[in-house]
Design a protein around this motif. Sequence first.
Motif, PDB file in Angstrom:
ATOM      1  N   VAL A  41      -2.840  16.577  35.389  1.00  9.94           N
ATOM      2  CA  VAL A  41      -2.703  15.916  34.091  1.00  9.94           C
ATOM      3  C   VAL A  41      -3.251  14.494  34.212  1.00  9.94           C
ATOM      4  O   VAL A  41      -2.856  13.748  35.114  1.00  9.94           O
ATOM      5  CB  VAL A  41      -1.234  15.884  33.636  1.00  9.94           C
ATOM      6  N   VAL A  42      -4.185  14.162  33.324  1.00 12.58           N
ATOM      7  CA  VAL A  42      -4.735  12.808  33.276  1.00 12.58           C
ATOM      8  C   VAL A  42      -4.295  12.175  31.962  1.00 12.58           C
ATOM      9  O   VAL A  42      -4.565  12.714  30.889  1.00 12.58           O
ATOM     10  CB  VAL A  42      -6.278  12.827  33.370  1.00 12.58           C
ATOM     11  N   CYS A  43      -3.612  11.056  32.065  1.00 12.99           N
ATOM     12  CA  CYS A  43      -3.107  10.363  30.883  1.00 12.99           C
ATOM     13  C   CYS A  43      -3.955   9.112  30.665  1.00 12.99           C
ATOM     14  O   CYS A  43      -3.959   8.214  31.502  1.00 12.99           O
ATOM     15  CB  CYS A  43      -1.645   9.993  31.093  1.00 12.99           C
ATOM     16  N   VAL A  44      -4.697   9.083  29.566  1.00 12.73           N
ATOM     17  CA  VAL A  44      -5.608   7.975  29.277  1.00 12.73           C
ATOM     18  C   VAL A  44      -4.943   7.059  28.257  1.00 12.73           C
ATOM     19  O   VAL A  44      -4.609   7.485  27.151  1.00 12.73           O
ATOM     20  CB  VAL A  44      -6.950   8.508  28.727  1.00 12.73           C
ATOM     21  N   LEU A  45      -4.744   5.796  28.645  1.00 17.40           N
ATOM     22  CA  LEU A  45      -3.947   4.869  27.830  1.00 17.40           C
ATOM     23  C   LEU A  45      -4.671   3.555  27.605  1.00 17.40           C
ATOM     24  O   LEU A  45      -5.353   3.055  28.515  1.00 17.40           O
ATOM     25  CB  LEU A  45      -2.642   4.524  28.557  1.00 17.40           C
ATOM     26  N   GLY A  46      -4.479   2.981  26.427  1.00 14.72           N
ATOM     27  CA  GLY A  46      -4.793   1.565  26.248  1.00 14.72           C
ATOM     28  C   GLY A  46      -3.671   0.744  26.850  1.00 14.72           C
ATOM     29  O   GLY A  46      -2.516   1.201  26.879  1.00 14.72           O
ATOM     30  N   GLU A  47      -3.993  -0.470  27.301  1.00 17.74           N
ATOM     31  CA  GLU A  47      -2.920  -1.256  27.939  1.00 17.74           C
ATOM     32  C   GLU A  47      -1.857  -1.648  26.934  1.00 17.74           C
ATOM     33  O   GLU A  47      -0.687  -1.853  27.294  1.00 17.74           O
ATOM     34  CB  GLU A  47      -3.496  -2.467  28.689  1.00 17.74           C
ATOM     35  N   GLY A  48      -2.222  -1.730  25.653  1.00 20.72           N
ATOM     36  CA  GLY A  48      -1.231  -2.017  24.619  1.00 20.72           C
ATOM     37  C   GLY A  48      -0.338  -0.813  24.381  1.00 20.72           C
ATOM     38  O   GLY A  48       0.893  -0.933  24.308  1.00 20.72           O
ATOM     39  N   SER A  49      -0.933   0.354  24.274  1.00 18.76           N
ATOM     40  CA  SER A  49      -0.170   1.579  24.011  1.00 18.76           C
ATOM     41  C   SER A  49       0.844   1.854  25.112  1.00 18.76           C
ATOM     42  O   SER A  49       1.944   2.363  24.846  1.00 18.76           O
ATOM     43  CB  SER A  49      -1.122   2.768  23.896  1.00 18.76           C
ATOM     44  N   ALA A  50       0.469   1.555  26.357  1.00 19.66           N
ATOM     45  CA  ALA A  50       1.357   1.849  27.486  1.00 19.66           C
ATOM     46  C   ALA A  50       2.716   1.164  27.321  1.00 19.66           C
ATOM     47  O   ALA A  50       3.747   1.684  27.760  1.00 19.66           O
ATOM     48  CB  ALA A  50       0.703   1.401  28.798  1.00 19.66           C
ATOM     49  N   GLN A  51       2.742   0.012  26.636  1.00 19.62           N
ATOM     50  CA  GLN A  51       3.990  -0.767  26.550  1.00 19.62           C
ATOM     51  C   GLN A  51       5.086  -0.053  25.762  1.00 19.62           C
ATOM     52  O   GLN A  51       6.267  -0.331  25.946  1.00 19.62           O
ATOM     53  CB  GLN A  51       3.725  -2.141  25.914  1.00 19.62           C
ATOM     54  N   TYR A  52       4.682   0.840  24.841  1.00 27.08           N
ATOM     55  CA  TYR A  52       5.673   1.474  23.958  1.00 27.08           C
ATOM     56  C   TYR A  52       6.505   2.527  24.688  1.00 27.08           C
ATOM     57  O   TYR A  52       7.482   3.026  24.132  1.00 27.08           O
ATOM     58  CB  TYR A  52       4.975   2.097  22.740  1.00 27.08           C
ATOM     59  N   ALA A  53       6.091   2.895  25.890  1.00 23.01           N
ATOM     60  CA  ALA A  53       6.850   3.889  26.657  1.00 23.01           C
ATOM     61  C   ALA A  53       6.833   3.512  28.131  1.00 23.01           C
ATOM     62  O   ALA A  53       6.898   4.371  28.999  1.00 23.01           O
ATOM     63  CB  ALA A  53       6.240   5.280  26.455  1.00 23.01           C
ATOM     64  N   ILE A  54       6.785   2.205  28.396  1.00 24.17           N
ATOM     65  CA  ILE A  54       6.484   1.715  29.748  1.00 24.17           C
ATOM     66  C   ILE A  54       7.465   2.252  30.795  1.00 24.17           C
ATOM     67  O   ILE A  54       7.105   2.475  31.954  1.00 24.17           O
ATOM     68  CB  ILE A  54       6.429   0.160  29.738  1.00 24.17           C
ATOM     69  N   THR A  55       8.715   2.506  30.387  1.00 26.05           N
ATOM     70  CA  THR A  55       9.698   2.945  31.377  1.00 26.05           C
ATOM     71  C   THR A  55       9.471   4.386  31.835  1.00 26.05           C
ATOM     72  O   THR A  55      10.105   4.830  32.791  1.00 26.05           O
ATOM     73  CB  THR A  55      11.134   2.815  30.838  1.00 26.05           C
ATOM     74  N   ALA A  56       8.560   5.093  31.173  1.00 30.91           N
ATOM     75  CA  ALA A  56       8.235   6.451  31.643  1.00 30.91           C
ATOM     76  C   ALA A  56       7.618   6.408  33.038  1.00 30.91           C
ATOM     77  O   ALA A  56       7.660   7.408  33.774  1.00 30.91           O
ATOM     78  CB  ALA A  56       7.285   7.148  30.663  1.00 30.91           C
ATOM     79  N   PHE A  57       7.048   5.262  33.419  1.00 38.53           N
ATOM     80  CA  PHE A  57       6.522   5.145  34.794  1.00 38.53           C
ATOM     81  C   PHE A  57       7.651   5.374  35.804  1.00 38.53           C
ATOM     82  O   PHE A  57       7.446   5.970  36.853  1.00 38.53           O
ATOM     83  CB  PHE A  57       5.892   3.760  35.020  1.00 38.53           C
ATOM     84  N   TRP A  58       8.833   4.861  35.476  1.00 39.70           N
ATOM     85  CA  TRP A  58       9.969   5.042  36.399  1.00 39.70           C
ATOM     86  C   TRP A  58      10.289   6.529  36.561  1.00 39.70           C
ATOM     87  O   TRP A  58      10.471   7.020  37.686  1.00 39.70           O
ATOM     88  CB  TRP A  58      11.187   4.267  35.871  1.00 39.70           C
ATOM     89  N   THR A  59      10.352   7.259  35.435  1.00 42.61           N
ATOM     90  CA  THR A  59      10.663   8.692  35.516  1.00 42.61           C
ATOM     91  C   THR A  59       9.582   9.417  36.328  1.00 42.61           C
ATOM     92  O   THR A  59       9.892  10.268  37.170  1.00 42.61           O
ATOM     93  CB  THR A  59      10.786   9.285  34.098  1.00 42.61           C
TER      94      THR A  59
END
Length: 532
Positions: free
Chosen positions: A423-441
Amino acid sequence: MTNVREASFELLRRHGMTTMFGNPGSTELPMLHDFPSEFRYVLALQEAVAVGMADGFAQASATVGHVNLHTAPGVGNAMGALFNAHANKTPLLVTAGQQVRAHITMGANLTNAESTTVPRPFVKWAFEPPRAQDVPAALARAIHCSALAPAGPSFISVPMDDWNAQVADDRDMALRRTVTGRAGAAPEVVAALARRIEGATNPCFVAGPGIDVSNAWRQAVALVERCRMTVFATPATGGGRLGFPENHPQFHGVLPPAIAPLAAALAPYDLVVCAGTSIFPYYPYLPGRPLAATTTLVAITDDPAEAARAPAGDAIVADVGITLQAVLVEVDGTDRPVPAALAAPVPATDTTPLSSARVYDVLAEILPVDAIVVLESPSSTGALRNRLRISRPGSYYFGAGGGLGFGLSAAVGVQLAQPSRPVVCVLGEGSAQYAITAFWTAAIYQVPVTFLVLRNDEYGILKWFADIESVTGAPGLDLPNLDVLATAASYGVPGQRAGGGSEDLRTKLLAALSSAGPALVEVPVSTGMALM
Ligand SMILES: Cc1ncc(C[n+]2csc(CCOP(=O)(O)OP(=O)(O)O)c2C)c(N)n1
């Protein structure tokens, strides 16, 4: 005797719903007591992220997903993601805690006074069972409701003392039921559509996400090949999934999303057959006739509301796959010429920083054939679609609602549902902020998503919208010093910055793709809209 909790988990088990996403609070703990070992609880650190993960998981596993939310404030946090799940038509059981029944009338702390009002209008059904022993039957009803067309989230609020209540012994009658609801169009409707296609001079086909949902790529390809139709994808704004192989010679690209240009793109065709899409997910507003005077349209959709609200054309309310199959059996071939193939995209050149188009050229070169792309990089959606030409079913997920935060969270859910596919998730750096804690999961559960973050230091698409809306001098459109690489690392997702051109990007992406756990590549990109 059995209690509500045991009966409810038995119900979930029967439906194969053994993965629960959530963020717990005191009102949810009684549900989680003695959590059965064959169930998996995936912890998200905020409710919107939990819903986004469950959304991706449900879509990619073709099951009803389950997300458990904290009472009123948790449901409130989840609303943006519920909006997305509703737009994605994702079958989702949403459960939320509620105060002890004896506390509700006195409005004790954490009471959700309007528990069934809060999640509306983004759920198909919202309910708080009148009696504790009704909880398992309410959950069963919500699961069926979510799965039936048009699919979507359903919501059950459960007072926290209900879980230990006893249930009646006749519960099996409600819990063992199956409900099936895929229905094709009537034979005369199918025949009429086949005759319209046969009689058209220059018909085209518009593929929407509903084709992927109803597992009908094969039927769509066979129909357009037999009838020699030009194919478009529904506008990217509403194309949460793909319904057609975008490397097919008859594929002519993604339709523009605004009324006037969309009508112009369809103007050469006397018949437009749309499958599994609304007519249409328009944005921004560029007014005009929805269709040219010489263009007619027929939409096949399993959503009565979508059929009713379309501004133009006829509609057939029926399962997309069953109906396409029936039309395929009915329709005669044609001696119309096969539409000419669309030219391949011109490779972008290396620049410093790279353009988004060049980033996607590099990604296209190395993307494994079985990869799944989850996209939320608003200013370069068009470039990605044009350059990746994704061509396998179940390989693309995009938040059809437009609410940011879907991409990063859904990618984790998609990967959990499809552990053997990259799975490749392509994100804008702004968009990433709205779910940033998903990195922890992703880090804690070692979910091996490859995150590709395009960093342009701005809300790029909003600058483009500002031009269209004749807005000048708007504040809040720049994003200086937003370091997703460092933030992801702090949550446990290792990453690299690829600032050294396309070779550097290729090397670092390949390394991320071969990592056993989640990995991130951040690439600086040039500003501006990347439509192609
Ligand atoms: C929940 C939510 N809030 C705000 C917006 C408005 N919005 C749409 S695109 C966008 C910018 C996204 O920035 P970035 O991810 O950096 O992508 P770029 O436009 O630069 O490609 C914003 C803020 C939205 N769509 N959803």
